[in-house]
Design a protein around this motif. Structure first.
Motif, short mmCIF file in Angstrom:
data_model
loop_
_atom_site.label_atom_id
_atom_site.label_comp_id
_atom_site.label_asym_id
_atom_site.label_seq_id
_atom_site.Cartn_x
_atom_site.Cartn_y
_atom_site.Cartn_z
N ALA A 131 0.98 -1.18 -0.12
CA ALA A 131 -0.04 0.03 -0.40
C ALA A 131 0.92 1.20 -0.02
O ALA A 131 0.42 2.19 -0.65
N HIS A 132 2.00 1.42 0.60
CA HIS A 132 2.91 2.64 0.76
C HIS A 132 3.77 2.84 -0.68
O HIS A 132 3.69 3.93 -1.13
N ARG A 133 3.61 1.58 -1.18
CA ARG A 133 4.65 1.75 -2.39
C ARG A 133 3.94 1.96 -3.02
O ARG A 133 3.90 2.67 -4.53
N LEU A 134 1.96 1.30 -3.40
CA LEU A 134 1.37 2.52 -4.55
C LEU A 134 0.84 3.83 -4.19
O LEU A 134 0.95 4.84 -5.15
N ALA A 135 0.79 4.27 -2.91
CA ALA A 135 0.52 5.33 -3.05
C ALA A 135 1.83 6.16 -3.58
O ALA A 135 2.08 7.91 -4.32
N ALA A 136 3.15 5.96 -2.66
CA ALA A 136 4.44 7.05 -3.36
C ALA A 136 4.51 6.79 -5.25
O ALA A 136 4.72 7.94 -5.47
N ALA A 137 3.76 5.82 -5.72
CA ALA A 137 3.79 5.77 -7.11
C ALA A 137 3.08 6.16 -7.73
O ALA A 137 3.19 7.28 -8.55
N VAL A 138 1.95 6.75 -7.44
CA VAL A 138 0.80 7.26 -7.62
C VAL A 138 1.36 8.62 -7.63
O VAL A 138 0.91 9.40 -8.16
N ALA A 139 2.11 9.63 -6.24
CA ALA A 139 2.40 10.67 -5.81
C ALA A 139 3.63 10.79 -6.93
O ALA A 139 3.91 12.00 -7.86
N ASP A 140 4.34 9.92 -7.32
CA ASP A 140 5.53 10.50 -8.05
C ASP A 140 4.86 10.36 -10.12
O ASP A 140 5.52 11.15 -10.67
N ALA A 141 3.74 10.03 -9.81
CA ALA A 141 3.57 9.80 -11.89
C ALA A 141 2.18 10.80 -11.80
O ALA A 141 2.07 11.28 -13.54
N ILE A 142 1.36 11.31 -10.67
CA ILE A 142 0.40 12.57 -11.03
C ILE A 142 0.98 13.73 -9.95
O ILE A 142 0.59 13.84 -9.16
#
Length: 269
Positions: A131-142
């Protein structure tokens, strides 16, 4: 932290409508991370209807305004004492099973790019780490960019664009989490974002992901953090429309315009 809220939503109609019916999720959630000191919701010429707490634990209040109606003001004021629980929704009572939040909706439909985000975050270190990696990935992508998207922009569209607002971050995280097999939902509320104590436009949204053994955990990709004592949680849903603080319908042909202002201040305890 003690937070005060002054939230005003004004509806105007270019010709009077016969009546307006609304459903509000404007009462702070009941859980260990926040305690309401005082809270008032008023509606111009409004007649309160039935109120109940739904299966997700949100308080829902109905309102009717009899016509002719040219304008309505919905005003929310109150004070909430908040506590930092590191994003964990502890002590929140609800009966809806987490599996309900695996359902895909139009705004959270996953395309190949969102599925790739989910795949890249997978690992053997447990669902919380995923879940933490998903949140970080979304923050990086958008990238956060007000005005880049609109109310009906989907998660896939925001990811492709590479910019958006908190609604887009939440939708993208929800979509990717569901692909990863993690129940996820949209949360509406308020955020105190000015440490100098100055009033701030602070209607906000984030996502919650269900982690087995821990429960619902909030993630706010727009601010790269989990909700803490700066946040006030109102309600949740499958997506932004489902979790909207105000939903309604006007009976008539008048075109509706909307103006919203939100100020959140911190008080000394």
């Amino acid at each position: 932290m003690l937070l005060t809220v002054d939230h005003v939503t004004r509806y105007s109609y270019d010709r009077p409508v016969r009546a307006v019916m609304q459903s509000h999720r404007l009462t702070p959630s009941v859980f260990d991370g926040q305690k309401v000191r005082d809270w008032t919701v008023t509606v111009t010429d409004g007649i309160p209807g039935g109120a109940f707490r739904d299966g997700a634990g949100d308080r829902v209040q109905g309102w009717t305004v009899k016509g002719p109606v040219s304008g309505i003001e919905v005003r929310v004021t109150g004070t909430v004492e908040t506590l930092d629980l590191a994003g964990v929704l502890r002590g929140h009572r609800e009966v809806v099973p987490p599996e309900v939040y695996l359902v895909e909706t139009a705004p959270t439909a996953a395309d190949a790019a969102l599925r790739a985000v989910a795949a890249a975050a997978m690992g053997t270190d447990g669902p919380l780490a995923v879940a933490h990696r998903l949140a970080a990935a979304v923050a990086d992508a958008i990238a956060y960019r007000p005005g880049a998207t609109h109310a009906h922009t989907t998660a896939a569209e925001a990811l492709a664009l590479g910019e958006g607002v908190c609604q887009d971050h939440a939708h993208a995280l929800i979509a990717a989490a569901r692909v990863a097999g993690l129940p996820a939902r949209y949360v509406s509320g308020y955020l105190f974002a000015d440490s100098d104590g100055v009033a701030h436009e602070a209607a906000h949204a984030w996502a919650e992901i269900f982690v087995a053994g821990l429960g619902w955990v909030g993630f706010d990709p727009a601010n790269r953090c989990c909700p803490d004592d700066r946040y006030i949680r109102l309600g949740s849903g499958l997506d932004a429309q489902d979790a909207a603080p105000i939903r309604g319908i006007a009976r008539g042909t008048g075109a509706e315009s909307l103006d919203v202002t939100v100020a959140v201040l911190a008080l000394q305890q």
